[in-house]
Design a protein around this motif. Structure first.
Motif, short mmCIF file in Angstrom:
data_model
loop_
_atom_site.label_atom_id
_atom_site.label_comp_id
_atom_site.label_asym_id
_atom_site.label_seq_id
_atom_site.Cartn_x
_atom_site.Cartn_y
_atom_site.Cartn_z
N ARG A 51 -3.55 -35.50 32.26
CA ARG A 51 -4.11 -36.06 31.03
C ARG A 51 -3.08 -35.98 29.90
O ARG A 51 -3.31 -35.37 28.86
CB ARG A 51 -5.39 -35.32 30.64
CG ARG A 51 -6.30 -35.09 31.82
CD ARG A 51 -7.10 -36.27 32.16
NE ARG A 51 -8.33 -36.25 31.42
CZ ARG A 51 -9.41 -36.94 31.74
NH1 ARG A 51 -9.40 -37.74 32.79
NH2 ARG A 51 -10.48 -36.86 31.00
N PRO A 172 -11.19 -29.22 34.35
CA PRO A 172 -10.57 -29.96 33.24
C PRO A 172 -9.33 -29.25 32.69
O PRO A 172 -9.37 -28.05 32.39
CB PRO A 172 -11.68 -30.02 32.19
CG PRO A 172 -12.95 -29.91 32.98
CD PRO A 172 -12.63 -29.00 34.13
N GLU A 174 -6.64 -30.65 29.77
CA GLU A 174 -6.33 -31.78 28.88
C GLU A 174 -5.03 -31.45 28.14
O GLU A 174 -5.04 -30.89 27.05
CB GLU A 174 -7.47 -32.00 27.88
CG GLU A 174 -8.81 -32.34 28.51
CD GLU A 174 -8.91 -33.81 28.93
OE1 GLU A 174 -7.94 -34.58 28.73
OE2 GLU A 174 -9.96 -34.17 29.49
N TRP A 178 -5.47 -30.79 24.12
CA TRP A 178 -5.54 -29.36 23.81
C TRP A 178 -4.21 -28.82 23.26
O TRP A 178 -4.08 -27.63 23.02
CB TRP A 178 -5.93 -28.56 25.06
CG TRP A 178 -7.32 -28.88 25.54
CD1 TRP A 178 -8.28 -29.61 24.88
CD2 TRP A 178 -7.93 -28.48 26.78
NE1 TRP A 178 -9.43 -29.71 25.64
CE2 TRP A 178 -9.23 -29.02 26.82
CE3 TRP A 178 -7.48 -27.74 27.88
CZ2 TRP A 178 -10.09 -28.83 27.90
CZ3 TRP A 178 -8.33 -27.55 28.95
CH2 TRP A 178 -9.63 -28.09 28.96
#
Ligand code: PLP
Length: 364
Positions: A51, A172, A174, A178
């Motif tokens: 991501r 997850p 990110e 993040w």
């Protein structure tokens, strides 16, 4: 993918047959047009797993290589290691081994990292970087990575160096949203490719900082990886068969979709948790910190965890024993990668039978 999965080690994990067979393809030169095409395909697909809009590099070497490389490349002097298990302790050992001034914030094994403790430590001293492990494979603890990264970003300009070795592809992560600067993961856990490659990101600000750090090494210089990557290839001769296998797994992961993959891992965790509750197996990890990819469990009273591991091995099933100091008291089920719910159901039935055998032997 049809064969039943009987291999539940928390890494290396089960690798599907087509990915294994891909490793038997003929060699090509790693600077050939054919390999470059494959490399560019992976370079396009991997950021979807991390991501990120940035680059994802492929290193030949186990995850520890890129942990060490990240410290050498991104830390000029002071580093803060957040520790709550064996692999986060490894960041601390590495930091000291390469001569950095390393402090640590230690949280007991089985607990998640605490963003408030991180904030206090960062108020006391300035650090070039903070290291942490998202998913402690040793204890089955998944820390609140987004919250810890936010705490680091709000309190300091320290780089955020994250080991997602046993979470990436199963929970997850990110990278951009993040604010994570280096995210690294081996291919042998929730990616379900063979061991031997490590995938990692390097944020723009981490690259700028690294450029100011002297003696980043040669094989360990993350800027070299990035520069070669941007030319369309690896820094040196890669583990070409492993790259073939990764290609198969990346196609499979993207076909499933990240959200669907995370949801499947969550269902596997929930199934394990409800089975464990019904059998009197407690989690060794705190209730607010349970991993979606590996469950670290205490057997019912009086049962030796090694007897469960051995009993399963006799039935053709593999799980993990406890890690380090927790070896005598825990066992670990890796429900990661390509494990499906019916595979886990079959394993849990086997564990029930092993527990019955162990209980019967105790009565005799
Ligand atoms: C969370 C975590 N970090 C790092 C490592 C070390 O990985 P490697 O053995 O690939 O160097 C492992 C291995 O199990 C791990 O689980």
């Amino acid at each position: 993918m049809t064969e039943p999965i009987k291999f539940f080690l928390p890494g290396p994990s089960y690798v599907p047959e087509d990915a294994r067979l891909a490793m038997t393809k003929p060699m090509v030169g790693h600077r050939s047009a054919g390999f470059r095409e494959l490399y560019l395909k992976l370079a396009e697909g991997l950021p979807k797993v991390f991501r990120t809009a940035g680059d994802v590099m492929i290193a030949t070497g186990s995850s520890t290589l890129i942990m060490e490389s990240a410290v050498l490349s991104c830390v000029r002097q002071d580093v803060l290691n957040l520790t709550n298990g064996a692999f986060s302790e490894r960041w601390h050992s590495i930091s000291k081994a390469v001569g950095k001034a390393a402090d640590k914030v230690s949280i007991p094994w089985g607990q998640a990292l605490d963003p408030d403790l991180v904030r206090s430590a960062l108020r006391r001293k300035r650090y070039d970087a903070v290291t942490l492990v998202h998913n402690e494979t040793s204890t089955g603890v998944m820390s609140p990575l987004a919250d810890v990264a936010r705490a680091i970003r709000e309190e300091s300009d320290a780089l955020v160096l994250v080991d997602t070795v046993s979470s990436l592809g199963g929970a997850p992560v990110e990278t951009d949203a993040w604010g994570l600067d280096v995210v690294l993961a081996g291919t042998q856990k929730a990616i379900a490719a063979p061991p031997g490659l490590t995938l990692f990101t390097l944020s723009q600000r981490a690259a700028e900082r690294a450029a100011q750090v002297p003696h980043r090494g040669f094989y360990t210089d993350l800027l070299r990886y990035r520069d070669k990557h941007r030319e369309g290839g690896p820094i040196t001769t890669p583990g070409i068969p492993l790259v073939y296998a990764l290609d198969v797994q990346l196609d499979r992961i993207l076909a499933e979709g990240m959200e669907a993959r995370w949801a499947r891992h969550e269902r596997l965790y929930r199934k394990t948790a409800s089975w464990a509750a019904a059998r009197g197996c407690g989690f060794a990890s705190a209730a607010n910190a349970r991993s979606l990819t590996v469950s670290c469990l205490k057997p019912p009273a009086g049962v030796d965890p090694q007897a469960i591991v051995k009993g399963l091995a006799q039935r053709g099933f593999t799980i993990g024993g406890g890690y380090g100091d927790w070896k005598p008291t825990t066992f670990r089920i890796g429900h990661m990668g390509e494990v499906r719910e019916n595979d886990l159901d079959a394993l849990l039935v086997e564990i029930d039978q092993v527990l019955e055998t162990v209980a019967a032997a105790a009565v005799r």
